[in-house]
Design a protein around this motif. Structure first.
Motif, short mmCIF file in Angstrom:
data_model
loop_
_atom_site.label_atom_id
_atom_site.label_comp_id
_atom_site.label_asym_id
_atom_site.label_seq_id
_atom_site.Cartn_x
_atom_site.Cartn_y
_atom_site.Cartn_z
N PRO A 56 6.11 3.26 7.02
CA PRO A 56 4.88 3.39 7.57
C PRO A 56 4.57 1.90 7.78
O PRO A 56 6.11 1.73 8.25
CB PRO A 56 3.96 3.59 6.19
CG PRO A 56 5.10 2.90 5.41
CD PRO A 56 6.31 3.54 6.00
N SER A 57 3.99 1.82 8.81
CA SER A 57 3.80 0.21 9.94
C SER A 57 3.68 -0.76 8.80
O SER A 57 4.19 -2.27 9.24
CB SER A 57 2.14 0.41 10.55
OG SER A 57 1.32 0.51 9.10
N ALA A 87 1.20 -1.19 0.07
CA ALA A 87 -0.45 -0.04 -0.11
C ALA A 87 0.66 1.60 -0.28
O ALA A 87 2.25 1.18 0.20
CB ALA A 87 -1.05 0.02 1.29
N ALA A 88 0.37 2.16 -1.04
CA ALA A 88 1.17 3.97 -0.23
C ALA A 88 0.99 4.31 0.58
O ALA A 88 0.05 4.11 1.39
CB ALA A 88 0.45 4.40 -2.10
N LEU A 89 2.01 5.22 1.14
CA LEU A 89 2.15 5.99 1.85
C LEU A 89 1.02 7.02 1.75
O LEU A 89 0.58 7.94 0.96
CB LEU A 89 3.38 6.13 2.71
CG LEU A 89 3.99 6.83 3.93
CD1 LEU A 89 3.46 6.35 4.79
CD2 LEU A 89 4.98 7.58 3.64
N GLY A 90 0.58 7.27 2.68
CA GLY A 90 -0.21 8.34 3.54
C GLY A 90 -0.01 10.18 3.13
O GLY A 90 1.17 9.70 2.74
N GLY A 96 5.63 2.10 0.58
CA GLY A 96 5.66 3.11 -0.51
C GLY A 96 4.95 2.03 -2.26
O GLY A 96 5.92 0.94 -2.43
N ARG A 97 5.61 3.08 -3.09
CA ARG A 97 6.05 2.95 -4.07
C ARG A 97 7.14 2.86 -4.71
O ARG A 97 7.19 3.89 -4.89
CB ARG A 97 5.02 4.17 -4.88
CG ARG A 97 2.86 3.88 -4.52
CD ARG A 97 2.31 4.52 -5.48
NE ARG A 97 0.53 4.84 -5.11
CZ ARG A 97 0.35 5.91 -5.34
NH1 ARG A 97 0.47 6.83 -6.61
NH2 ARG A 97 -1.15 6.06 -5.26
N THR A 130 4.92 5.11 14.03
CA THR A 130 4.46 3.38 14.61
C THR A 130 6.13 2.73 14.56
O THR A 130 6.46 2.44 13.65
CB THR A 130 3.51 2.97 14.14
OG1 THR A 130 2.27 3.34 13.81
CG2 THR A 130 3.67 1.23 14.55
N ALA A 131 6.44 2.53 15.60
CA ALA A 131 8.04 1.69 15.76
C ALA A 131 7.49 0.16 14.68
O ALA A 131 6.64 -0.52 15.03
CB ALA A 131 8.48 1.47 17.11
#
Length: 413
Positions: free
Chosen positions: A65-66, A2-5, A91-92, A24-25
């Motif tokens: 990202p998580s 999934a892409a990062l927001g 991400g992408r 988030t760790a």
């Protein structure tokens, strides 16, 4: 994946008053063919990057990202053949790579690399390029063999136009028991620590880049005396294509002990020239505006040798800069690190700069004009102090009002 927001933006003052907010760790593990862990890492990370758009440069900040994952290309390494590496993808098409090395007593993250894809419009909206970029830098992440590296504080790794910030990091390579060791080596940022411990041995990597370069005082004199005083530390950020067709960004520190300084003075232009074996010429040109009585760094020129580059001779120049500005007769001073973008492939980091061009009296710096970065730094404790003072005043007023009301409830006999 999934892409990062979208990029998360937070007001600076709220961050200062409420504490820094971190992503988030996550735990990342690299295993060998037998399923035995050789690298474990647990940290949260934030990335700050600058990139070009059609409307000019833009800065973005985003978190790891998580759902970031360890790539199969990560490796436990082979003795005398290759070193362990942790490769994280998210991400992408973005990736964070930690390359480890060791000697008899210590191991370290010898090199950290970050790969980012400018075609990811969620992170890099309106980017003028759709290329995949790679930046890298040496790090100060190191620990004793059979101990984990532990750093609760922020640890920033600067890579050209990208800064990676690790927070609450626990990292260990060359694991002995398939899990984190109970013993740990703490980072310098978490100090101070007792000075009885022996100093760490030299970094095992060849020509490591120091976190901050040494500060040195330079001067240029002409027939009418001194025309330039400059005290500063210098780092060069060079982006170039290697012989294997990969593009990298490396950081080089200027070592004043291996550098000769010279220059020239004229009524309208003052030049400081630095020369060394690997840097045949690094020139700073200071100009002046007579109508405003101000001087400034107007040009930087670099000639450098890069042995592993496709074209070993690297040249860059820009004569239209407007940096390090001050009133003629005064000096310009900045304790904060300043970055001057010279060309797309070359920028320079200037540390603890104190400079004065043209009218230098008695070989001494004139009255100081502080940089904007230092002035902004002073606003932080003022804002915090003002907020605390306001809170105390509110509590005091509430106490007095409450006390007055309690007395009003009694009648005189």
């Amino acid at each position: 994946m999934a892409a990062l927001g979208g990029v998360r933006r937070r007001p600076l003052l709220l961050l200062l008053l409420a504490g820094l907010v971190h992503g988030t760790a996550a735990v990342f593990v690299v295993k060998d063919a037998n399923g035995t862990a050789c690298i474990m890492a647990n940290f949260s990370a934030a990335f700050t990057a600058s990139y070009d758009t059609r409307s000019g440069p833009k800065n973005v900040t985003f978190d790891l990202p998580s759902d970031a994952a360890v790539l199969n290309s990560s490796s436990c390494g082979k003795e005398n053949a290759s070193d362990p590496s942790l490769m994280i993808a998210f991400g992408r098409g973005h990736g964070l790579i930690l390359n480890f090395t060791r000697n008899a007593t210590r191991y370290s993250v010898q090199l950290m690399s970050f790969i980012y894809n400018l075609s990811d419009t969620q992170i890099f909206p309106n980017a003028s390029s759709k290329a995949i970029k790679t930046v890298e830098s040496a790090t100060d992440i190191r620990a004793d063999i059979n101990k984990k590296y532990r750093c609760v504080s922020n640890n920033q790794i600067h890579m050209h136009n990208v800064t990676v910030t690790l927070h609450d990091a626990t990292i260990q390579a060359y694991l002995a028991n398939n899990s984190f060791s109970k013993e740990e080596t703490r980072c310098e940022q978490d100090g101070p620590f007792p000075t009885t411990a022996p100093p760490p041995p030299p970094h095992p990597s060849p020509s490591p880049v120091p976190e901050n370069p040494p500060v040195y005082k330079y001067n240029v004199s002409g027939s009418n005396g001194t025309c330039l005083l400059a005290s500063m530390g210098l780092q060069l950020n060079i982006t170039y294509e290697k012989k294997d067709n990969t593009t990298v960004t490396r950081v080089f520190s200027i070592n004043p002990n291996k550098t000769t300084a010279g220059g020239s003075c004229s009524p309208q232009l003052v030049t400081l020239e630095l020369r060394s074996e690997s840097v045949p010429l690094l020139a700073f040109h200071f100009g002046m505006n007579a109508s405003t009585s101000r001087y400034f760094l107007q040009g930087i020129q670099l000639n450098m040798t890069l042995p592993d580059a496709r074209d070993p001779t690297f040249k860059a120049a820009n004569s239209s800069l407007r940096a390090l500005q001050a009133t003629i007769g005064n000096s310009y001073k900045c304790n904060a690190e300043e970055r001057v973008q010279v060309t797309e492939a070359f920028s320079i980091n200037i540390f603890k700069v104190w400079v004065q061009a043209f009218q230098v009296q008695g070989d001494k710096f004139g009255s100081v004009e502080e940089c904007q970065l230092d002035e902004n730094g002073m606003l932080i404790p003022i804002a915090v102090g003002g907020a605390l003072a306001g809170l105390v005043l509110i509590v005091l007023i509430a106490y007095l009002v409450g006390r007055k009301r309690s007395h009003a409830g009694y009648q005189t006999i």
